[in-house]
Design a protein around this motif. Structure first.
Motif, PDB file in Angstrom:
ATOM      1  N   ARG A   1      11.206  13.196  18.695  1.00  0.00           N
ATOM      2  CA  ARG A   1       9.766  12.985  18.873  1.00  0.00           C
ATOM      3  C   ARG A   1       9.233  11.979  17.854  1.00  0.00           C
ATOM      4  O   ARG A   1       8.378  11.138  18.181  1.00  0.00           O
ATOM      5  N   SER A   2       9.745  12.042  16.633  1.00  0.00           N
ATOM      6  CA  SER A   2       9.309  11.116  15.595  1.00  0.00           C
ATOM      7  C   SER A   2       9.662   9.683  15.944  1.00  0.00           C
ATOM      8  O   SER A   2       8.831   8.770  15.813  1.00  0.00           O
ATOM      9  N   TRP A   3      10.890   9.457  16.423  1.00  0.00           N
ATOM     10  CA  TRP A   3      11.305   8.105  16.786  1.00  0.00           C
ATOM     11  C   TRP A   3      10.547   7.594  18.004  1.00  0.00           C
ATOM     12  O   TRP A   3      10.219   6.400  18.085  1.00  0.00           O
ATOM     13  N   ILE A   4      10.231   8.468  18.942  1.00  0.00           N
ATOM     14  CA  ILE A   4       9.456   8.060  20.120  1.00  0.00           C
ATOM     15  C   ILE A   4       8.050   7.645  19.713  1.00  0.00           C
ATOM     16  O   ILE A   4       7.500   6.656  20.219  1.00  0.00           O
ATOM     17  N   LEU A   5       7.451   8.377  18.766  1.00  0.00           N
ATOM     18  CA  LEU A   5       6.140   7.986  18.242  1.00  0.00           C
ATOM     19  C   LEU A   5       6.219   6.653  17.512  1.00  0.00           C
ATOM     20  O   LEU A   5       5.334   5.801  17.643  1.00  0.00           O
ATOM     21  N   ASN A   6       7.289   6.457  16.737  1.00  0.00           N
ATOM     22  CA  ASN A   6       7.474   5.174  16.051  1.00  0.00           C
ATOM     23  C   ASN A   6       7.518   4.028  17.054  1.00  0.00           C
ATOM     24  O   ASN A   6       6.922   2.969  16.833  1.00  0.00           O
ATOM     25  N   GLU A   7       8.234   4.235  18.143  1.00  0.00           N
ATOM     26  CA  GLU A   7       8.316   3.193  19.170  1.00  0.00           C
ATOM     27  C   GLU A   7       6.946   2.928  19.777  1.00  0.00           C
ATOM     28  O   GLU A   7       6.555   1.768  19.988  1.00  0.00           O
ATOM     29  N   ARG A   8       6.212   3.973  20.055  1.00  0.00           N
ATOM     30  CA  ARG A   8       4.898   3.838  20.695  1.00  0.00           C
ATOM     31  C   ARG A   8       3.951   2.997  19.852  1.00  0.00           C
ATOM     32  O   ARG A   8       3.140   2.227  20.374  1.00  0.00           O
ATOM     33  N   PHE A   9       4.067   3.117  18.520  1.00  0.00           N
ATOM     34  CA  PHE A   9       3.177   2.391  17.623  1.00  0.00           C
ATOM     35  C   PHE A   9       3.828   1.137  17.040  1.00  0.00           C
ATOM     36  O   PHE A   9       3.303   0.543  16.089  1.00  0.00           O
ATOM     37  N   GLY A  10       4.971   0.733  17.604  1.00  0.00           N
ATOM     38  CA  GLY A  10       5.625  -0.487  17.162  1.00  0.00           C
ATOM     39  C   GLY A  10       6.169  -0.414  15.760  1.00  0.00           C
ATOM     40  O   GLY A  10       6.253  -1.430  15.056  1.00  0.00           O
ATOM     41  N   GLN A  11       6.570   0.776  15.330  1.00  0.00           N
ATOM     42  CA  GLN A  11       7.056   0.960  13.961  1.00  0.00           C
ATOM     43  C   GLN A  11       8.569   1.150  13.878  1.00  0.00           C
ATOM     44  O   GLN A  11       9.113   1.241  12.784  1.00  0.00           O
ATOM     45  N   GLY A  12       9.229   1.202  15.013  1.00  0.00           N
ATOM     46  CA  GLY A  12      10.676   1.351  14.993  1.00  0.00           C
ATOM     47  C   GLY A  12      11.178   2.081  16.210  1.00  0.00           C
ATOM     48  O   GLY A  12      10.401   2.469  17.090  1.00  0.00           O
ATOM     49  N   GLY A  13      12.475   2.273  16.262  1.00  0.00           N
ATOM     50  CA  GLY A  13      13.076   2.951  17.398  1.00  0.00           C
ATOM     51  C   GLY A  13      14.502   3.354  17.110  1.00  0.00           C
ATOM     52  O   GLY A  13      15.090   2.963  16.090  1.00  0.00           O
ATOM     53  N   CYS A  14      15.057   4.161  18.006  1.00  0.00           N
ATOM     54  CA  CYS A  14      16.420   4.657  17.860  1.00  0.00           C
ATOM     55  C   CYS A  14      17.160   4.462  19.174  1.00  0.00           C
ATOM     56  O   CYS A  14      16.642   4.792  20.245  1.00  0.00           O
ATOM     57  N   TRP A  15      18.362   3.929  19.078  1.00  0.00           N
ATOM     58  CA  TRP A  15      19.238   3.743  20.231  1.00  0.00           C
ATOM     59  C   TRP A  15      20.488   4.597  20.056  1.00  0.00           C
ATOM     60  O   TRP A  15      21.051   4.673  18.952  1.00  0.00           O
ATOM     61  N   LEU A  16      20.943   5.212  21.125  1.00  0.00           N
ATOM     62  CA  LEU A  16      22.206   5.931  21.112  1.00  0.00           C
ATOM     63  C   LEU A  16      23.325   4.978  21.510  1.00  0.00           C
ATOM     64  O   LEU A  16      23.144   4.116  22.372  1.00  0.00           O
ATOM     65  N   ILE A  17      24.484   5.140  20.882  1.00  0.00           N
ATOM     66  CA  ILE A  17      25.606   4.215  21.077  1.00  0.00           C
ATOM     67  C   ILE A  17      26.664   4.862  21.958  1.00  0.00           C
ATOM     68  O   ILE A  17      27.103   5.988  21.693  1.00  0.00           O
ATOM     69  N   PHE A  18      27.077   4.135  22.986  1.00  0.00           N
ATOM     70  CA  PHE A  18      28.136   4.594  23.878  1.00  0.00           C
ATOM     71  C   PHE A  18      29.217   3.524  23.976  1.00  0.00           C
ATOM     72  O   PHE A  18      28.916   2.336  24.096  1.00  0.00           O
TER      73      PHE A  18
ATOM     74  N   GLY B   1      27.424   7.556  18.666  1.00  0.00           N
ATOM     75  CA  GLY B   1      26.614   7.516  17.449  1.00  0.00           C
ATOM     76  C   GLY B   1      25.210   7.055  17.753  1.00  0.00           C
ATOM     77  O   GLY B   1      24.748   7.116  18.893  1.00  0.00           O
ATOM     78  N   ALA B   2      24.522   6.572  16.717  1.00  0.00           N
ATOM     79  CA  ALA B   2      23.142   6.115  16.873  1.00  0.00           C
ATOM     80  C   ALA B   2      22.868   4.997  15.886  1.00  0.00           C
ATOM     81  O   ALA B   2      23.498   4.910  14.824  1.00  0.00           O
ATOM     82  N   ILE B   3      21.920   4.139  16.253  1.00  0.00           N
ATOM     83  CA  ILE B   3      21.488   3.063  15.365  1.00  0.00           C
ATOM     84  C   ILE B   3      19.970   3.001  15.415  1.00  0.00           C
ATOM     85  O   ILE B   3      19.368   3.065  16.482  1.00  0.00           O
ATOM     86  N   MET B   4      19.345   2.921  14.230  1.00  0.00           N
ATOM     87  CA  MET B   4      17.905   2.980  14.113  1.00  0.00           C
ATOM     88  C   MET B   4      17.334   1.697  13.517  1.00  0.00           C
ATOM     89  O   MET B   4      17.994   1.032  12.715  1.00  0.00           O
ATOM     90  N   MET B   5      16.107   1.380  13.920  1.00  0.00           N
ATOM     91  CA  MET B   5      15.390   0.225  13.392  1.00  0.00           C
ATOM     92  C   MET B   5      14.026   0.685  12.879  1.00  0.00           C
ATOM     93  O   MET B   5      13.207   1.188  13.638  1.00  0.00           O
ATOM     94  N   ASP B   6      13.805   0.529  11.574  1.00  0.00           N
ATOM     95  CA  ASP B   6      12.532   0.882  10.935  1.00  0.00           C
ATOM     96  C   ASP B   6      11.799  -0.416  10.623  1.00  0.00           C
ATOM     97  O   ASP B   6      12.235  -1.189   9.775  1.00  0.00           O
ATOM     98  N   VAL B   7      10.669  -0.661  11.313  1.00  0.00           N
ATOM     99  CA  VAL B   7      10.007  -1.966  11.296  1.00  0.00           C
ATOM    100  C   VAL B   7       8.871  -2.007  10.277  1.00  0.00           C
ATOM    101  O   VAL B   7       8.096  -1.053  10.146  1.00  0.00           O
ATOM    102  N   LYS B   8       8.786  -3.132   9.554  1.00  0.00           N
ATOM    103  CA  LYS B   8       7.639  -3.426   8.692  1.00  0.00           C
ATOM    104  C   LYS B   8       6.960  -4.665   9.275  1.00  0.00           C
ATOM    105  O   LYS B   8       7.351  -5.801   8.991  1.00  0.00           O
ATOM    106  N   LEU B   9       5.942  -4.431  10.102  1.00  0.00           N
ATOM    107  CA  LEU B   9       5.311  -5.523  10.834  1.00  0.00           C
ATOM    108  C   LEU B   9       4.709  -6.581   9.924  1.00  0.00           C
ATOM    109  O   LEU B   9       4.766  -7.778  10.221  1.00  0.00           O
ATOM    110  N   SER B  10       4.102  -6.159   8.817  1.00  0.00           N
ATOM    111  CA  SER B  10       3.430  -7.109   7.940  1.00  0.00           C
ATOM    112  C   SER B  10       4.391  -8.145   7.377  1.00  0.00           C
ATOM    113  O   SER B  10       3.979  -9.264   7.048  1.00  0.00           O
ATOM    114  N   ASN B  11       5.667  -7.783   7.273  1.00  0.00           N
ATOM    115  CA  ASN B  11       6.675  -8.711   6.749  1.00  0.00           C
ATOM    116  C   ASN B  11       7.587  -9.277   7.831  1.00  0.00           C
ATOM    117  O   ASN B  11       8.505 -10.036   7.522  1.00  0.00           O
ATOM    118  N   ARG B  12       7.336  -8.881   9.074  1.00  0.00           N
ATOM    119  CA  ARG B  12       8.216  -9.279  10.194  1.00  0.00           C
ATOM    120  C   ARG B  12       9.670  -8.949   9.876  1.00  0.00           C
ATOM    121  O   ARG B  12      10.585  -9.753  10.100  1.00  0.00           O
TER     122      ARG B  12
END
Length: 204
Positions: free
Chosen positions: A71-88, A105-116
């Protein structure tokens, strides 16, 4: 659109990404099959000891914690703050949500928009290590971050004891910048991390 933030929030999604080796599928709440919370928990359970060496949250995690993290990662995606992908790992046929392909496995992206910029993190189940899957996953997500999302900088932070993860960073073209001292508390001990970066101009 007038600014980068508008562009990014309109563009960003955990879209399915694939090459000849791996497929990355975005987390979805209440999903079934190999992208469900239950499948994630099952994969972690099989590799709990292996993963908890560098991921302290893994040792005591349960299905309720996994659902909360989704749920946390889905909220991050909704607000453009990051996301999580599952690896197959790719099979002979295209991966679908209903097949029995095991989660690697999984790979995550934590975004800092102000710094691109964004920080990548990841984990891989023990049975899938040594096959080049994480290297391919990082390359896929890096290309998406630069070419589609127009980010300028990606970072990876790796425990000084995790040589395999540092090797992934190097194979993907990341440059080591230095040491973050006592960066993370892992299993009761403060651990230094090596900091790696990759810039858009390094690859384009």
């Amino acid at each position: 659109m007038d600014n980068f933030e508008d562009f990014f929030t309109a563009t960003f999604e955990t879209a399915t990404l694939a090459n000849n080796v791996v497929t990355l599928k975005g987390l979805r709440e209440n999903s079934e099959g190999p992208i469900s919370a239950e499948s994630i928990m099952q994969a972690i359970e099989k590799s709990r000891e292996h993963l908890s060496e560098y991921l302290p949250w893994v040792r005591d995690t349960d299905i309720f914690d996994i659902k909360k993290r989704i749920r946390s990662w889905i909220l991050n995606e909704r607000f453009g703050q990051g996301g999580c992908w599952l690896i197959f790992k790719n099979a002979d046929e295209e991966i679908t949500a209903g097949d029995s392909t095991p989660l690697a496995g999984a790979i995550m992206m934590d975004v800092k928009l102000s710094n691109r910029s964004a920080t990548l993190s990841y984990w891989l189940c023990k049975e899938f290590t040594g096959q080049g899957l994480m290297t391919e996953a990082v390359k896929l997500l890096s290309a998406f971050a630069f070419a589609t999302l127009k980010l300028n900088r990606l970072e990876l932070l790796v425990s000084v004891y995790n040589g395999k993860s540092a090797a992934v960073a190097a194979r993907c073209g990341f440059m080591e910048e230095g040491i973050n001292r006592d960066y993370e508390l892992i299993n009761g001990k403060f651990v230094d991390h090596r900091r790696f970066s990759l810039l858009a101009r390094d690859v384009y």
